[in-house]
Design a protein around this motif. Structure first.
Motif, mmCIF file in Angstrom:
data_model
loop_
_atom_site.group_PDB
_atom_site.id
_atom_site.type_symbol
_atom_site.label_atom_id
_atom_site.label_comp_id
_atom_site.label_asym_id
_atom_site.label_seq_id
_atom_site.Cartn_x
_atom_site.Cartn_y
_atom_site.Cartn_z
ATOM 1 N N LEU A 1 -10.930 -0.170 -0.943
ATOM 2 C CA LEU A 1 -10.925 1.125 -1.480
ATOM 3 C C LEU A 1 -10.317 1.176 -2.915
ATOM 4 C CD1 LEU A 1 -9.210 2.057 1.947
ATOM 5 C CD2 LEU A 1 -11.611 2.352 1.465
ATOM 6 N N THR A 2 -9.603 2.341 -3.013
ATOM 7 C CA THR A 2 -9.078 2.494 -4.399
ATOM 8 C C THR A 2 -7.357 2.183 -4.198
ATOM 9 O OG1 THR A 2 -8.413 3.954 -5.967
ATOM 10 C CG2 THR A 2 -8.936 4.990 -3.842
ATOM 11 N N ALA A 3 -6.982 1.422 -5.177
ATOM 12 C CA ALA A 3 -5.627 1.061 -5.105
ATOM 13 C C ALA A 3 -4.600 2.430 -5.382
ATOM 14 C CB ALA A 3 -5.216 -0.051 -6.099
ATOM 15 N N SER A 4 -5.331 3.542 -5.656
ATOM 16 C CA SER A 4 -4.525 4.735 -6.099
ATOM 17 C C SER A 4 -4.401 5.412 -4.869
ATOM 18 C CB SER A 4 -5.186 5.557 -7.154
ATOM 19 O OG SER A 4 -4.631 6.730 -7.496
ATOM 20 N N GLU A 5 -3.211 5.695 -4.389
ATOM 21 C CA GLU A 5 -3.071 6.574 -2.943
ATOM 22 C C GLU A 5 -1.752 7.193 -3.190
ATOM 23 O OE1 GLU A 5 -3.045 4.207 0.503
ATOM 24 O OE2 GLU A 5 -2.513 2.573 -0.435
ATOM 25 N N LEU A 6 -1.408 8.273 -2.642
ATOM 26 C CA LEU A 6 -0.190 8.671 -2.413
ATOM 27 C C LEU A 6 0.699 8.977 -3.798
ATOM 28 C CD1 LEU A 6 0.752 7.217 1.080
ATOM 29 C CD2 LEU A 6 -0.683 9.348 0.627
ATOM 30 N N GLY A 7 -0.037 9.172 -4.699
ATOM 31 C CA GLY A 7 0.876 9.253 -6.027
ATOM 32 C C GLY A 7 1.046 7.694 -6.655
ATOM 33 N N LEU A 8 0.501 6.846 -6.207
ATOM 34 C CA LEU A 8 0.923 5.562 -6.940
ATOM 35 C C LEU A 8 0.333 5.497 -8.327
ATOM 36 C CD1 LEU A 8 2.073 2.744 -6.345
ATOM 37 C CD2 LEU A 8 -0.221 1.845 -5.548
ATOM 38 N N SER A 9 -0.689 5.870 -8.544
ATOM 39 C CA SER A 9 -1.320 5.713 -9.967
ATOM 40 C C SER A 9 -0.536 6.852 -11.006
ATOM 41 C CB SER A 9 -2.913 6.025 -10.184
ATOM 42 O OG SER A 9 -3.241 7.405 -9.958
ATOM 43 N N TYR A 10 0.343 7.333 -10.531
ATOM 44 C CA TYR A 10 1.201 8.464 -11.358
ATOM 45 C C TYR A 10 2.532 7.759 -11.478
ATOM 46 C CZ TYR A 10 4.232 12.527 -12.592
ATOM 47 O OH TYR A 10 4.806 13.181 -13.262
ATOM 48 N N LEU A 11 3.040 7.256 -10.298
ATOM 49 C CA LEU A 11 4.325 6.931 -10.253
ATOM 50 C C LEU A 11 4.462 5.576 -10.932
ATOM 51 C CD1 LEU A 11 5.277 7.908 -6.453
ATOM 52 C CD2 LEU A 11 6.004 8.833 -8.621
ATOM 53 N N LEU A 12 3.543 4.554 -10.489
ATOM 54 C CA LEU A 12 3.489 3.218 -11.223
ATOM 55 C C LEU A 12 3.661 3.079 -12.801
ATOM 56 C CD1 LEU A 12 4.155 0.231 -10.006
ATOM 57 C CD2 LEU A 12 1.842 -0.017 -9.801
ATOM 58 N N PRO A 13 2.563 3.480 -13.268
ATOM 59 C CA PRO A 13 2.852 3.240 -14.905
ATOM 60 C C PRO A 13 4.121 4.092 -15.344
ATOM 61 C CG PRO A 13 0.757 4.271 -14.122
ATOM 62 C CD PRO A 13 1.641 4.417 -12.840
ATOM 63 N N ARG A 14 4.655 5.177 -14.846
ATOM 64 C CA ARG A 14 5.773 5.683 -15.240
ATOM 65 C C ARG A 14 6.927 4.757 -15.005
ATOM 66 N NH1 ARG A 14 2.259 9.600 -15.082
ATOM 67 N NH2 ARG A 14 2.463 11.327 -16.150
ATOM 68 N N GLY B 1 0.736 -1.092 0.102
ATOM 69 C CA GLY B 1 -0.055 -0.102 -0.067
ATOM 70 C C GLY B 1 0.839 1.373 0.150
ATOM 71 N N GLY B 2 0.758 2.098 1.066
ATOM 72 C CA GLY B 2 1.675 3.274 1.170
ATOM 73 C C GLY B 2 3.071 3.115 1.293
ATOM 74 N N GLY B 3 3.385 1.832 1.721
ATOM 75 C CA GLY B 3 4.924 1.674 1.659
ATOM 76 C C GLY B 3 5.337 1.243 0.284
ATOM 77 N N MET B 4 4.483 1.011 -0.505
ATOM 78 C CA MET B 4 4.947 0.750 -2.113
ATOM 79 C C MET B 4 5.210 2.179 -2.531
ATOM 80 S SD MET B 4 3.034 -1.340 -4.970
ATOM 81 C CE MET B 4 3.383 -1.650 -6.670
ATOM 82 N N CYS B 5 4.083 3.012 -2.266
ATOM 83 C CA CYS B 5 4.279 4.470 -2.753
ATOM 84 C C CYS B 5 5.524 5.254 -2.045
ATOM 85 C CB CYS B 5 3.053 5.273 -2.081
ATOM 86 S SG CYS B 5 1.332 4.482 -2.674
ATOM 87 N N LEU B 6 5.883 4.691 -1.047
ATOM 88 C CA LEU B 6 7.122 5.606 -0.479
ATOM 89 C C LEU B 6 8.221 4.743 -1.505
ATOM 90 C CD1 LEU B 6 6.807 5.173 3.442
ATOM 91 C CD2 LEU B 6 6.278 7.170 2.249
ATOM 92 N N ALA B 7 8.481 3.506 -1.798
ATOM 93 C CA ALA B 7 9.330 3.195 -2.463
ATOM 94 C C ALA B 7 9.640 3.635 -4.051
ATOM 95 C CB ALA B 7 9.239 1.447 -2.618
ATOM 96 N N LEU B 8 8.422 3.922 -4.515
ATOM 97 C CA LEU B 8 8.402 4.545 -5.693
ATOM 98 C C LEU B 8 8.711 5.949 -5.736
ATOM 99 C CD1 LEU B 8 5.227 2.459 -6.960
ATOM 100 C CD2 LEU B 8 7.272 2.776 -8.430
ATOM 101 N N ALA B 9 8.583 6.724 -4.516
ATOM 102 C CA ALA B 9 8.916 8.049 -4.398
ATOM 103 C C ALA B 9 10.588 8.250 -4.360
ATOM 104 C CB ALA B 9 8.390 8.755 -3.449
ATOM 105 N N ALA B 10 11.183 7.041 -4.171
ATOM 106 C CA ALA B 10 12.534 7.223 -4.186
ATOM 107 C C ALA B 10 12.993 7.207 -5.673
ATOM 108 C CB ALA B 10 13.083 5.837 -3.539
ATOM 109 N N ASP B 11 14.216 7.723 -5.708
ATOM 110 C CA ASP B 11 14.946 7.704 -7.119
ATOM 111 C C ASP B 11 15.214 6.312 -7.614
ATOM 112 O OD1 ASP B 11 14.730 10.545 -7.158
ATOM 113 O OD2 ASP B 11 16.214 10.589 -5.771
ATOM 114 N N VAL B 12 15.714 5.733 -6.684
ATOM 115 C CA VAL B 12 16.330 4.368 -7.109
ATOM 116 C C VAL B 12 15.871 3.130 -6.020
ATOM 117 C CG1 VAL B 12 18.387 2.636 -7.276
ATOM 118 C CG2 VAL B 12 18.490 5.240 -8.211
ATOM 119 N N ARG B 13 15.277 2.013 -6.418
ATOM 120 C CA ARG B 13 14.864 0.858 -5.605
ATOM 121 C C ARG B 13 15.782 -0.325 -5.545
ATOM 122 N NH1 ARG B 13 11.123 3.944 -7.574
ATOM 123 N NH2 ARG B 13 11.006 2.608 -9.614
ATOM 124 N N ILE B 14 16.361 -0.804 -4.741
ATOM 125 C CA ILE B 14 17.154 -2.111 -4.938
ATOM 126 C C ILE B 14 16.436 -2.783 -3.716
ATOM 127 C CG2 ILE B 14 19.302 -3.276 -4.085
ATOM 128 C CD1 ILE B 14 20.689 -0.401 -5.189
#
Length: 267
Positions: free
Chosen positions: A144-157, A115-128
């Protein structure tokens, strides 16, 4: 024990650790407020050139804490609808602060990022990721909606639209091997090697020019919002000229190659 730890394990590298392992580092407000403040602190520390973010224990961040969410600051006298708005604004601010740091941010995903933890990871510049990491857009599993904290913006990109739609609509787990294959993470390493891999990358980055690194980060994020290739190339060109004309970094790089030594960029 503080919910967020700040360490400096290597020169010019800050490690921020979400420190609530008994709750899988869930996003209670008692954790997210100090995390936001810690991000601001390291962002303003001019000795810090790279930031690494991870979670204590066996999880990166399990998302919203449904049992013990903590208290949202500054809500006295507000009604429930406004409290809800303030809550989301605070969490959004954490993601914006993470993404907006001058320094590159590496997410060391040591376990579940839900959830929000995935959003935090995606907001980072690099994920290892450790080989035990998993990712899940969990909102849809909770009705609920799966879209939160920028996830639907960050994940497709990060991984492309079709994969993002499938992952967010299905609410399924993405394990470390799949995350590596689809580009959700840059690479996967054994769990006991995770921080070392992040520090190795961080130390390589700290050897380069500060404005060169910071402007490269800005250009990469800016490209995701660029209206056209031509517009973005103009933006890139100005950034390159800025560093070329206001520093002696290029001349130092040429001289260092001639002398067979590492360059010493003084900006």
């Amino acid at each position: 024990m503080p919910f967020v730890l700040i360490d400096k394990p290597r020169p010019h590298v800050a490690l921020l650790t979400l420190n609530r392992p008994e709750r899988m580092n869930a996003m209670a407000f008692d954790v997210m407020v100090p995390f936001r403040d810690a991000l601001r602190e390291v962002g303003a520390d001019n000795d810090v050139r790279v930031v690494v973010v991870t979670g204590a224990g066996r999880g990166f961040c399990s998302g919203a804490d449904l049992e013990s969410p903590g208290r949202v600051p500054g809500i006295d006298g507000l009604t429930v609808p406004t409290i809800a708005l303030r809550s989301m604004e605070l969490l959004d601010e954490v993601v914006r602060t993470l993404r907006g740091l001058h320094q590159p941010v590496i997410a060391a995903v040591n376990g579940p990022a839900i959830g929000g933890g995935m959003c935090l990871a995606l907001a980072a510049d690099v994920r290892i990721a450790a080989d035990t990491a998993t990712f899940r857009a969990a909102g849809i599993n909770n009705g609920l909606t799966a879209s939160e904290l920028g996830l639907s913006y960050l994940l497709p990109r990060a991984i492309g639209a079709s994969r993002a739609f499938e992952i967010m609509l299905s609410g399924r787990d993405v394990d470390a091997a799949e995350a590596d294959r689809i580009g959700l993470v840059s690479r996967t390493v054994p769990g006991d090697k995770l921080l070392d891999a992040c520090y190795e990358l961080a130390e390589r980055v700290t050897g380069f020019s500060r404005p060169g690194v910071e402007l490269t980060k800005r250009m990469l994020w800016s490209s995701l919002d660029a209206a056209s290739l031509n517009a973005h190339m103009d933006h890139e060109g100005l950034a390159q000229l800025f560093v070329r004309l206001t520093t002696r970094n290029f001349e130092e790089a040429v001289q260092a190659r001639r002398e067979n030594r590492p360059p010493d960029f003084r900006d």
